[in-house]
Structures are given as structure tokens and as C-alpha cells.
Design a protein around this motif. Structure first.
Motif, PDB file in Angstrom:
ATOM      1  N   ASN A 185       3.911  15.011   8.106  1.00  0.00           N
ATOM      2  CA  ASN A 185       4.577  13.890   7.412  1.00  0.00           C
ATOM      3  C   ASN A 185       4.062  12.524   7.865  1.00  0.00           C
ATOM      4  O   ASN A 185       4.730  11.514   7.656  1.00  0.00           O
ATOM      5  N   GLU A 230       1.479  11.069   6.588  1.00  0.00           N
ATOM      6  CA  GLU A 230       0.948  10.356   5.427  1.00  0.00           C
ATOM      7  C   GLU A 230       1.955   9.380   4.858  1.00  0.00           C
ATOM      8  O   GLU A 230       1.583   8.401   4.200  1.00  0.00           O
ATOM      9  N   ARG A 231       3.220   9.586   5.166  1.00  0.00           N
ATOM     10  CA  ARG A 231       4.243   8.642   4.707  1.00  0.00           C
ATOM     11  C   ARG A 231       4.151   7.318   5.460  1.00  0.00           C
ATOM     12  O   ARG A 231       4.707   6.306   5.015  1.00  0.00           O
ATOM     13  N   GLU A 279      -3.655   9.264   7.936  1.00  0.00           N
ATOM     14  CA  GLU A 279      -4.267  10.420   7.307  1.00  0.00           C
ATOM     15  C   GLU A 279      -4.806  11.352   8.401  1.00  0.00           C
ATOM     16  O   GLU A 279      -5.507  10.919   9.316  1.00  0.00           O
TER      17      GLU A 279
END
Length: 240
Positions: free
Chosen positions: A232, A234-235, A239
Motif C-alpha cells: 500500500n 503506492e498510495r 513505487e
């Protein structure tokens, strides 16, 4: 043999909806006993005017998703120290926004007595799971290497720390260590008696606020293997 009630009173009692007529058999005579009975009126669907019970509304908002870091690996051992019979105390420091989901933040290895070379092997497992709402306070792994002599006395051999890698995957780390020197009187005492100066607070191991004032000596290295799993992130614009 006699009856307590007349026929008219019995008929009136039988016609009453709130009474029930029963007969009790005694040894010598028959007697009539009137028992009170509560009658619950039945309501038709038209008469039942109470509103239906409604369930509370279900909130559609879900709790915020937190980023997770899972560390799996081991403290392999140590090398480059002046003596064998070593053990290691370790810990993981994080910022205030980090929450420990499972595992242990700190621990201690066994004492290893190498037979062939000066490398101590511990193979101490590390399995820690964190959750966080931000990147500030990324985990740091700090170690303390101690020497145990033949009398069971423990002597500090070195402090050290390393940052946990921020990229997912398998990593081999080498954590260099150092030891405070102290004054020349303490160095002479340490050479003949043992012991030596130690830090009053372990925070100085991984924070460089007041560490620049210390006179230190380079010691050996601690070898680690860590597998880093991210979820999680990427929230938060990271990356993997």
C-alpha cells in the motif's frame, strides 16, 4: 359428598374468559377449584399500529488504508572482533507514526564459541511487521556486540546501527560497530581488569546529536540478511 358452588355460579365461572375451571380429586371428596388465567388479547394486522423497527444505517466510509512494512530475515553473525565468545543485543527504532502489528522490536542472540575462525555465527531470526501513515521515522536496526569471558563476565565490544532498506526484495547488510575509548585511565583499567565506558542512553547509537563529542575506536562488523516486503505504499507516492 358436597359441591361448593351452585350450578348457576359454575355456569357463570365457565362463561368467564379469565377463569378456568378444574377439578381436583381428593381422598374423600370432589371439590371444584377456580384458577385465574391471564388472557392475552390477539391483535389483527390492522390493529397492530406500532411502527416497524428499522436497523441503523450502515456507514459506507471505510477506515484509512495504512502502508505496511514486513521484515523477514536473520542476524547471521559477526566478524573482525578481537576475541570470540560473542553475543548480540539488537533492536528496531521507528518514528511515532509507526505501529507494530506483529513480532518483537528487540531481542538477544546466544553466545557463540567459534572453533575454527574468529567469525561468530548466530543465525538469529527477525520477523517484524509494521504499519504506518507516512515515511517519516523509517526503521533503523541498532546492535550491541558483547563478549563473554570464561568467568561469565560480559564486556561491551561495540555499538552500531544501519537503516532498513526502503526497496523491496532480499538484502545483505553489513553493520559496522564502534566502541567509546574513554580517558587513558579507563583504557588502562580496561586492558588489565576489563569492562570499559558505556553509553548512558541507547538513543545515541542511532541519533548523531551528541555522538560527535565521543572518542571512539573502530570494531568489527555484524552481518545481516533481510527481506523487505512493502504494501500500500503506492498510495503515498512510493513505487516498489
Amino acid at each position: 359428598m358436597a359441591f361448593q358452588y351452585t350450578a348457576q355460579r359454575l355456569r357463570a365461572d365457565m362463561d368467564s374468559p379469565e377463569r378456568e375451571l378444574t377439578m381436583v380429586l381428593n381422598k374423600k371428596e370432589f371439590s371444584w377449584k377456580i384458577l385465574s388465567k391471564k388472557v392475552t388479547p390477539r391483535l389483527t394486522p390492522q390493529q397492530n399500529s406500532s411502527p416497524p423497527v428499522s436497523s441503523p444505517p450502515v456507514s459506507s466510509s471505510s477506515p484509512p488504508v495504512m502502508a505496511e512494512v514486513h521484515l523477514i530475515g536473520q542476524i547471521v553473525g559477526a566478524s573482525g572482533f578481537p576475541s570470540s565468545s560473542l553475543f548480540c543485543k539488537w533492536g528496531i527504532h521507528t518514528g511515532g507514526a509507526w505501529k507494530l502489528l506483529s513480532g518483537l522490536r528487540e531481542g538477544q542472540t546466544q553466545v557463540d564459541h567459534p572453533q575454527l575462525d574468529d567469525v561468530a555465527y548466530w543465525s538469529h531470526p527477525i520477523d517484524v511487521h509494521f504499519a504506518t501513515k507516512g515515511l517519516q521515522g523509517w526503521p533503523k536496526l541498532h546492535v550491541q556486540v558483547w563478549h563473554q569471558d570464561s568467568f561469565g563476565r560480559s564486556e561491551l565490544y561495540g555499538y552500531g546501527f544501519c537503516h532498513v532498506p526502503s526497496s523491496p526484495g532480499f538484502h545483505q547488510l553489513e553493520c559496522v560497530t564502534w566502541r567509546p575509548l574513554g580517558t587513558w585511565q579507563e583504557q588502562i583499567s580496561q586492558r588489565f581488569v576489563g569492562g570499559g565506558p558505556q553509553l548512558l542512553s541507547n538513543d545515541l547509537i542511532y541519533t548523531g546529536a551528541d555522538r560527535y563529542r565521543l572518542q571512539t575506536r573502530t570494531m568489527g562488523s555484524v552481518h545481516l540478511q533481510l527481506a523487505v516486503l512493502l504494501r500500500n505504499f503506492e498510495r503515498y507516492g512510493v513505487e516498489g
